[in-house]
Design an enzyme around this catalytic site. Structure first.
Site, PDB file in Angstrom:
ATOM      1  N   CYS A  96       0.813  -1.219   0.000  1.00 52.72           N
ATOM      2  CA  CYS A  96       0.000   0.000   0.000  1.00 52.72           C
ATOM      3  C   CYS A  96       0.851   1.277   0.000  1.00 52.72           C
ATOM      4  O   CYS A  96       1.504   1.564  -0.991  1.00 52.72           O
ATOM      5  CB  CYS A  96      -0.960  -0.047   1.186  1.00 52.72           C
ATOM      6  SG  CYS A  96      -2.397   1.000   0.961  1.00 52.72           S
ATOM      7  N   ARG A 133     -12.375   6.327  -3.276  1.00 51.41           N
ATOM      8  CA  ARG A 133     -11.238   5.473  -2.943  1.00 51.41           C
ATOM      9  C   ARG A 133     -11.532   4.067  -3.443  1.00 51.41           C
ATOM     10  O   ARG A 133     -12.698   3.674  -3.598  1.00 51.41           O
ATOM     11  CB  ARG A 133     -11.039   5.409  -1.431  1.00 51.41           C
ATOM     12  CG  ARG A 133     -10.458   6.644  -0.806  1.00 51.41           C
ATOM     13  CD  ARG A 133     -10.379   6.481   0.697  1.00 51.41           C
ATOM     14  NE  ARG A 133      -9.263   5.637   1.126  1.00 51.41           N
ATOM     15  CZ  ARG A 133      -8.031   6.095   1.350  1.00 51.41           C
ATOM     16  NH1 ARG A 133      -7.766   7.379   1.188  1.00 51.41           N
ATOM     17  NH2 ARG A 133      -7.065   5.281   1.746  1.00 51.41           N
ATOM     18  N   HIS A 196      -3.704  -5.743   1.583  1.00 48.44           N
ATOM     19  CA  HIS A 196      -3.463  -6.035   2.988  1.00 48.44           C
ATOM     20  C   HIS A 196      -4.565  -6.959   3.445  1.00 48.44           C
ATOM     21  O   HIS A 196      -5.380  -7.357   2.647  1.00 48.44           O
ATOM     22  CB  HIS A 196      -3.330  -4.751   3.816  1.00 48.44           C
ATOM     23  CG  HIS A 196      -4.469  -3.792   3.694  1.00 48.44           C
ATOM     24  ND1 HIS A 196      -5.605  -3.895   4.436  1.00 48.44           N
ATOM     25  CD2 HIS A 196      -4.632  -2.716   2.898  1.00 48.44           C
ATOM     26  CE1 HIS A 196      -6.411  -2.912   4.126  1.00 48.44           C
ATOM     27  NE2 HIS A 196      -5.863  -2.181   3.185  1.00 48.44           N
TER      28      HIS A 196
END
Lengths: 252, 469
Positions: A96, A133, A196
């Protein structure tokens, strides 16, 4: 001969937003169960990185505020060593925000562009605070199998010819939501990804891929004994199942 | 109010009331949110008009953890002081939930009974605070703490703080803001407050831990960037903090817990020093985090001008909210359900369980619905390791049961956690496998807790949550 591996965890206090610690727990456990002594050094702001002291390097993600400070520190104290380590085959995993900062640059929604370390031939831009997002479960195809995780990033990452995608998106957004690519590989030993979840515990095949590569470089011999991964495989399969359900729902 | 708008209010109230009844009859749930949505569609701004009729205005309570417990305790304190609170006790804390609860408190014509005694005590979702502060014109706003929670929904921790600061900056200077001095992110909100601030804190350092947990979220001074230094850490990043760089430090507190006593099977006992004298409290809750909830509620009471005696009486009448710490006997086993929905909260729950004697029977339920947060990565930030070797029975359930089981495997809590995704089957199994007379700890995320509570209510003959006060 007792095998050993040495891992540098970059900015564990600053870059630890989404359960990235699980990746370290996973590497530690999978080494320990095979009698491999894994030592972990935590390198924070201001600490220098000795390019010859490690076999593995890990870096997680963070909020924008922390990323700005880390970006400066990377360039000041660690960039050169990172380039040297990666050139010498040290295995690098960046997740990330770590992935973004190790690219060429990160252009935020507002404020100045952050220069990256340039390990990955890739760049990232944030399309603006009003743009959605990329958030959700991800399943990607990797080496004939799948990797599962969760992504949550505003930045869109684009690869240049020097880098190649780590994986291709089956469900989710990946690097930029456009070209179906997820993550990046630079050479054979630098891995960047948006996954993740934590990434490694649920993707034991990928975890072993990293360990095996690091072992091969340090001890030239690799024989990773199989572990009981029934629970790992089940969590993996269920994550794939959730994505399939969602895809099925969308197609209907 | 014009005749038309008053008619519209009445129509909205009636429609919402009907929706609540229908929702319950059809078994959709408590009718704690849907009526609010419906009412607002019929008459936008209904909450503003109804809230304006609350004779004593309202109190808003927000923060990552502890909203429900704090609001419930504040409600009891207000009651003891003679107020007649309107309170969103079911924990439905978005505007629609608050609207629904205001509707419930009115008659069909949209009139509140005894409006001059009415005080709103509302827990408010973190992201909803600006909207709630504008609509409900509060007298007191209290903050519990700020931790990472549902990052997929709220965005980053910093953005929550920014939203709060903006909301505070728009409030009139007559409003009292109640802040946690021990949480640097919350204490720092004082700069954004235009009126009086009341700080609360734990000063008894004997209950400190000496290591910052992995779930700490505010480690660096926003002013100068240096890492905070702590003389005592209570949990997460909550403690006695100071910035070695610029000298920013934990402010002096108006309400302090000078003594905190927790012992297995005994309630939380607190000795508080306040501007109204010493107040001793004893609460049927476990965990130091509940000391902070009690402090916040007492702070709200003091901000409202409630005398010390009424605070004592109110706290004495407190019982735990549904699914948040209540204990009940089901099939000969004592079942304690403790909601945990983010790393800081779950760490506190685990610490409290770990402090109890004997080996443990544990059922963890992990869901990833929107209300839980779709991202379950947070379980890797929780220090499950503190329970290693302490459990005889471990079950993992919920939509992400396998993920939870894997995390438990890594923590060596139980060698082979039982995995059962279905909540009802898991609860059946957990009860059957827990030896009679022993205690079963059930630790669910939010949506799992709603299911667990429903089942336990049925099996343990408890009323459904929306009928409970």
């Amino acid at each position: 001969m007792e095998a050993d591996l040495r891992l540098a965890h970059l900015y564990p206090k600053l870059m630890n937003l989404y359960g990235d610690r699980g990746n370290i727990l996973c590497l530690r456990r999978r080494c320990q169960q095979r009698g491999i002594a894994l030592t972990v050094d935590e390198l924070e702001l201001g600490d220098t990185l000795d390019p010859n002291a490690y076999d593995l390097i890990f870096m997680g993600g963070a909020q924008d505020r922390e990323q700005r400070r880390v970006a400066e520190d990377l360039l000041e104290t660690k960039a050169e060593a990172l380039h040297q380590a990666v050139a010498e085959g040290v295995v690098l995993l960046a997740v990330c925000g770590g992935y973004q900062l190790l690219g060429r640059y990160y252009r935020p929604a507002a404020g100045e562009e952050l220069a990256g370390v340039g390990i990955f031939d890739a760049w990232t831009e944030h399309p603006g605070a009003d743009v959605k997002r990329f958030i959700g479960n991800v399943v990607v195809r990797w080496q004939g199998g799948t990797l599962v995780g969760f992504e949550n990033h505003g930045g869109r990452t684009y690869l240049e010819p020097g880098a190649r995608p780590l994986a291709t998106v089956i469900s989710g957004f990946g690097n930029n939501g456009r070209d179906g690519s997820e993550g990046a590989m630079q050479g054979e030993n630098a891995f960047g990804t948006y996954l993740h979840g934590s990434l490694l515990p649920k993707n034991p095949r990928f975890a072993d891929h990293l360990i095996a590569q690091a072992l091969k470089r340090r001890h030239s011999e690799v024989a990773l004994s199989p572990l009981d991964d029934a629970l790992e495989e089940r969590a993996h399969a269920e994550a794939v199942g959730l994505a399939k359900k969602k895809l099925g729902f969308l197609r209907r | 109010m014009s005749a038309v708008s008053s008619l519209r209010t009445a129509a909205a109230v009636t429609t919402a009331k009907v929706t609540a009844v229908v929702s319950r009859r059809l078994g959709f749930g408590g009718g704690t949110a849907l009526p609010g949505l419906v009412a607002d569609a019929v008459s936008p701004g209904l909450a503003i008009r109804l809230a304006a009729r609350l004779g004593h205005g309202s109190v808003l309570i927000t923060g990552t953890n502890g909203k429900t417990t704090t609001a419930r305790l504040a409600r009891n304190i207000a009651q003891a002081a003679g107020y007649w609170p309107v309170h969103n006790h079911s924990g439905s804390n978005l505007m629609r939930g608050i609207t629904a609860c205001l509707v419930e408190a009115t008659d069909a014509r949209g009139q509140l009974t005894q409006p001059d005694r009415r005080l709103g005590v509302f827990e408010v979702d973190e992201a909803t605070l600006p909207e709630a502060a504008e609509a409900l014109s509060p007298r007191v706003v209290a903050f519990t703490n700020l931790f990472r929670d549902q990052l997929d929904r709220y965005g980053e921790v910093d953005s929550v703080a920014a939203v709060w600061r903006q909301a505070l900056a728009t409030l009139p200077s007559s409003i009292t803001v109640v802040l946690n001095a021990d949480d640097p992110s919350v204490a720092g909100l004082a700069d954004a407050c235009r009126g009086p601030v009341l700080f609360y804190a734990v000063s008894d350092a004997s209950c400190a831990v000496y290591e910052i947990e992995h779930a700490a979220d505010a480690r660096w001074c926003p002013a100068c960037g240096r890492e905070y230094s702590y003389s005592a850490v209570f949990y997460g990043h909550v403690g006695h903090w100071v910035c070695p760089g610029c000298g920013r430090a934990r402010p002096a507190a108006d309400v302090q817990a000078i003594k905190v006593e927790q012992s297995p099977d005994h309630p939380l006992r607190l000795a508080l020093s306040t501007p109204s004298g010493e107040i001793d409290l004893s609460l049927p809750l476990i965990g130091l985090y509940n000391a902070y909830n009690a402090l916040a509620a007492v702070g709200v009471g003091l901000a409202l001008g409630v005398p010390a005696d009424a605070i004592r009486t109110g706290a004495a009448s407190f019982t735990a909210a549904f699914g948040r710490q209540e204990r009940m006997t089901v099939r000969g086993r004592e079942v304690q359900t403790i909601l945990a929905k983010n790393p800081a909260g779950l760490n506190q729950v685990l610490r409290a369980i770990s402090a109890e004697e004997g080996t443990k029977n544990l059922l963890f339920l992990l869901n990833d619905d929107i209300a839980d947060g779709r991202d379950i990565s947070w379980i890797w930030d929780v220090d499950f390791e503190m329970l290693a070797g302490q459990a005889t029975l471990v079950l993992a359930s919920g939509r992400r049961a396998a993920d939870m089981a894997l995390r438990l495997k890594y923590a060596d809590i139980g060698a082979h956690p039982v995995i059962e995704e279905d909540t009802e089957s898991a609860l059946e199994m957990a009860l059957a496998l827990t030896p009679e007379g022993e205690r079963l700890y059930v630790v669910p995320t939010y949506t799992a807790m709603l299911k667990v509570r429903k089942l336990l209510a049925r099996w343990g003959r408890r009323p459904p949550f929306w009928e409970e006060d």
